[in-house]
Write a protein that holds these residues in place. Structure first.
Motif, PDB file in Angstrom:
ATOM      1  N   GLU A  15      68.187 -13.043  88.302  1.00 48.96           N
ATOM      2  CA  GLU A  15      68.891 -12.567  87.331  1.00 48.96           C
ATOM      3  C   GLU A  15      69.350 -13.762  86.184  1.00 48.96           C
ATOM      4  OE1 GLU A  15      71.244 -10.438  84.748  1.00 48.96           O
ATOM      5  OE2 GLU A  15      70.024  -9.772  86.417  1.00 48.96           O
ATOM      6  N   LEU A  16      69.726 -15.013  86.619  1.00 48.46           N
ATOM      7  CA  LEU A  16      69.970 -16.183  85.822  1.00 48.46           C
ATOM      8  C   LEU A  16      68.909 -16.387  84.690  1.00 48.46           C
ATOM      9  CD1 LEU A  16      71.967 -18.413  84.779  1.00 48.46           C
ATOM     10  CD2 LEU A  16      71.022 -19.644  86.664  1.00 48.46           C
ATOM     11  N   GLY A  17      67.464 -16.421  85.371  1.00 48.36           N
ATOM     12  CA  GLY A  17      66.571 -16.404  84.572  1.00 48.36           C
ATOM     13  C   GLY A  17      66.374 -15.276  83.276  1.00 48.36           C
ATOM     14  N   ARG A  18      66.480 -14.291  83.935  1.00 52.66           N
ATOM     15  CA  ARG A  18      66.475 -13.203  83.031  1.00 52.66           C
ATOM     16  C   ARG A  18      67.567 -13.154  81.980  1.00 52.66           C
ATOM     17  NH1 ARG A  18      64.761 -10.583  87.678  1.00 52.66           N
ATOM     18  NH2 ARG A  18      67.031  -9.981  88.138  1.00 52.66           N
ATOM     19  N   ARG A  19      68.720 -13.577  82.290  1.00 53.92           N
ATOM     20  CA  ARG A  19      69.811 -13.592  81.387  1.00 53.92           C
ATOM     21  C   ARG A  19      69.668 -14.693  80.154  1.00 53.92           C
ATOM     22  NH1 ARG A  19      74.878 -15.949  81.655  1.00 53.92           N
ATOM     23  NH2 ARG A  19      74.796 -16.554  84.018  1.00 53.92           N
ATOM     24  N   LEU A  20      69.040 -15.979  80.865  1.00 56.22           N
ATOM     25  CA  LEU A  20      68.840 -17.135  79.719  1.00 56.22           C
ATOM     26  C   LEU A  20      67.723 -16.725  78.880  1.00 56.22           C
ATOM     27  CD1 LEU A  20      69.237 -20.040  82.316  1.00 56.22           C
ATOM     28  CD2 LEU A  20      70.697 -19.276  80.412  1.00 56.22           C
ATOM     29  N   GLN A  21      66.587 -16.062  79.484  1.00 52.35           N
ATOM     30  CA  GLN A  21      65.486 -15.636  78.656  1.00 52.35           C
ATOM     31  C   GLN A  21      65.950 -14.752  77.571  1.00 52.35           C
ATOM     32  OE1 GLN A  21      62.394 -13.292  80.895  1.00 52.35           O
ATOM     33  NE2 GLN A  21      60.508 -14.819  79.485  1.00 52.35           N
ATOM     34  N   ARG A  22      66.831 -13.725  77.967  1.00 57.21           N
ATOM     35  CA  ARG A  22      67.226 -12.728  77.100  1.00 57.21           C
ATOM     36  C   ARG A  22      68.041 -13.413  75.998  1.00 57.21           C
ATOM     37  NH1 ARG A  22      68.774  -9.291  80.281  1.00 57.21           N
ATOM     38  NH2 ARG A  22      71.038 -10.170  80.478  1.00 57.21           N
ATOM     39  N   ALA A  23      68.988 -14.294  76.200  1.00 60.15           N
ATOM     40  CA  ALA A  23      69.604 -15.155  75.043  1.00 60.15           C
ATOM     41  C   ALA A  23      69.128 -15.907  74.437  1.00 60.15           C
ATOM     42  CB  ALA A  23      70.965 -15.839  75.780  1.00 60.15           C
ATOM     43  N   HIS A  24      67.896 -16.486  74.815  1.00 58.69           N
ATOM     44  CA  HIS A  24      66.913 -17.376  74.134  1.00 58.69           C
ATOM     45  C   HIS A  24      66.229 -16.350  73.093  1.00 58.69           C
ATOM     46  CE1 HIS A  24      64.505 -20.812  72.829  1.00 58.69           C
ATOM     47  NE2 HIS A  24      63.622 -20.185  73.133  1.00 58.69           N
ATOM     48  N   GLY A  25      65.835 -15.392  73.605  1.00 57.96           N
ATOM     49  CA  GLY A  25      64.967 -14.402  72.798  1.00 57.96           C
ATOM     50  C   GLY A  25      65.910 -13.927  71.512  1.00 57.96           C
ATOM     51  N   GLU A  26      67.149 -13.810  72.112  1.00 57.70           N
ATOM     52  CA  GLU A  26      68.128 -13.244  70.776  1.00 57.70           C
ATOM     53  C   GLU A  26      68.191 -14.282  69.574  1.00 57.70           C
ATOM     54  OE1 GLU A  26      71.654 -12.077  72.826  1.00 57.70           O
ATOM     55  OE2 GLU A  26      70.621 -10.074  73.617  1.00 57.70           O
ATOM     56  N   VAL A  27      68.424 -15.535  70.067  1.00 56.42           N
ATOM     57  CA  VAL A  27      68.593 -16.785  69.084  1.00 56.42           C
ATOM     58  C   VAL A  27      67.239 -16.690  68.245  1.00 56.42           C
ATOM     59  CG1 VAL A  27      68.963 -19.241  68.740  1.00 56.42           C
ATOM     60  CG2 VAL A  27      70.375 -17.652  70.488  1.00 56.42           C
TER      61      VAL A  27
END
Length: 386
Positions: A15-27
């Motif tokens: 879940e942490l990995g998905r959250r970080l990947q999603r946040a990085h993608g948004e930036v």
């Protein structure tokens, strides 16, 4: 470890990995669409000031497509960094790293207690002694970051809290791993980096026990905050101040003639290349600034590095000039603890370096970490004397 616990850990990591990947993608997506704040957050530019100037041109308070209100205006930044409006730190899931566990989730009263405790826990004479010892041990060729700037604050913490040699090594490694917390408040880090930071914060909590005669809870929180955020902040300010006297021989000469001039060098370093470039906050109530209504719960980000080069306030803002009359802006909240800690070491290092009589020069290109828009973390900067 039980099978149930192992499964739970895998789920949490996933879940942490998905959250970080999603946040990085948004930036990345907002940066591609032309949002200058997203461009700054990616932390890829060696010089962030062109991005800062794009934001300044958008007005005193501008709302990024990422949802944050951003300012590069010196006067408004001074207001936002004060205590006259209801705000708090970025915490919980709004941060991409364990901000609360790392000591960044307190209120103003909490950090005021810790600031007072710094004065009684950290001896100025001890800071001077540590700085002089590290400076005198430098080789003719050395790495400004690892041999000096990062070593001084860790050695000072180890001495203050009485850590033995094996624990000193663990403190060094843990401070390095936990140092991403300031950048991770805004910029999503890689999964492995974030996991190491979480582990390091836990090790630091266990490692830093209060010395005799101090309130255990506050002293432990002070030690933790200095280890997680203070070491990185001090290292950046020490490096910035050293490079100021390396790149400007006249400043070296002024310190040689009057050691107290080191304070002016550090003050200008705080303006010219501050160790905290961006300071995020969260509005705790509906407020209005510069004709813009900021609803409660929204993020407000002060571009400290830009505000301190506001051409409406500072003449020739891109030049390093000591003794400027205008006030330098510094972040508040937890930085009211970490910045005095950093400043004392930066001044002591400059005095010790000049007293040693060997002015270093750059002997190679420096290397800066990516994904570090808040601290612009230096990884390496080779210097040599003679």
């Amino acid at each position: 470890m039980s099978d149930i616990q192992e499964t739970r850990n895998r789920v949490e990591i996933g879940e942490l990995g998905r959250r970080l990947q999603r946040a990085h993608g948004e930036v990345w997506l907002h940066q591609v669409k032309g949002d200058p704040y997203a461009d700054v957050l990616r932390g890829h530019a060696e010089d962030p000031h062109p991005g800062y100037e794009r934001i300044r041109a958008l007005g005193p308070l501008w709302r990024s497509s990422m949802g944050a209100w951003v300012t590069a205006d010196h006067d408004l930044a001074g207001t936002l960094l004060g205590e006259a409006w209801p705000h708090g730190p970025v915490t919980g899931e709004d941060a991409h790293v364990p901000a609360d566990d790392a000591g960044l989730g307190g209120d103003a009263a909490h950090y005021e207690r810790l600031r007072a405790l710094v004065e009684t826990t950290l001896s100025p004479s001890a800071a001077t002694a540590v700085c002089e010892r590290v400076v005198h041990g430098l080789a003719r060729s050395f790495n400004l970051v690892t041999d000096l700037a990062e070593r001084v604050p860790v050695d000072l913490l180890a001495e203050t809290f009485g850590l033995s040699a094996p624990h000193h090594w663990e403190l060094t490694a843990s401070c390095a791993a936990a140092g991403v917390v300031l950048d991770g408040l805004l910029c999503p880090q890689r999964l492995d980096v974030t996991r190491r930071a979480v582990t390091a914060v836990g090790r630091l909590r266990a490692l830093l026990t209060p010395p005799d005669g101090h309130p255990a809870a506050d002293t432990r929180e002070l030690a933790l905050l200095l280890a997680t955020a203070g070491v990185r902040t001090a290292a950046r300010l020490v490096a910035s101040a050293v490079l100021a006297v390396v790149d400007h021989p006249e400043e070296w000469s002024r310190v040689a003639d009057a050691p107290e001039h080191a304070a002016l060098v550090v003050t200008e370093a705080l303006r010219y290349d501050p160790p905290v470039q961006l300071h995020p906050m969260v509005a705790r109530a509906d407020v209005e600034f510069a004709g813009q209504r900021v609803p409660a719960g929204e993020r407000v980000v002060v571009l400290v590095g830009a505000a301190n080069r506001d051409p409406e306030v500072f003449a020739d803002p891109d030049r390093f000039v000591t003794g400027r009359p205008a006030g330098v802006l510094v972040p508040a909240l937890y930085h009211r603890v970490t910045l005095p800690f950093a400043r004392a070491q930066a001044e002591a290092v400059i005095r010790a370096l000049v007293a040693a009589g060997r002015r270093p020069h750059r002997s190679g290109p420096h290397l800066r970490s990516r994904r570090s828009p808040v601290t612009r973390h230096l990884l390496s900067c080779p210097l040599a004397t003679g």
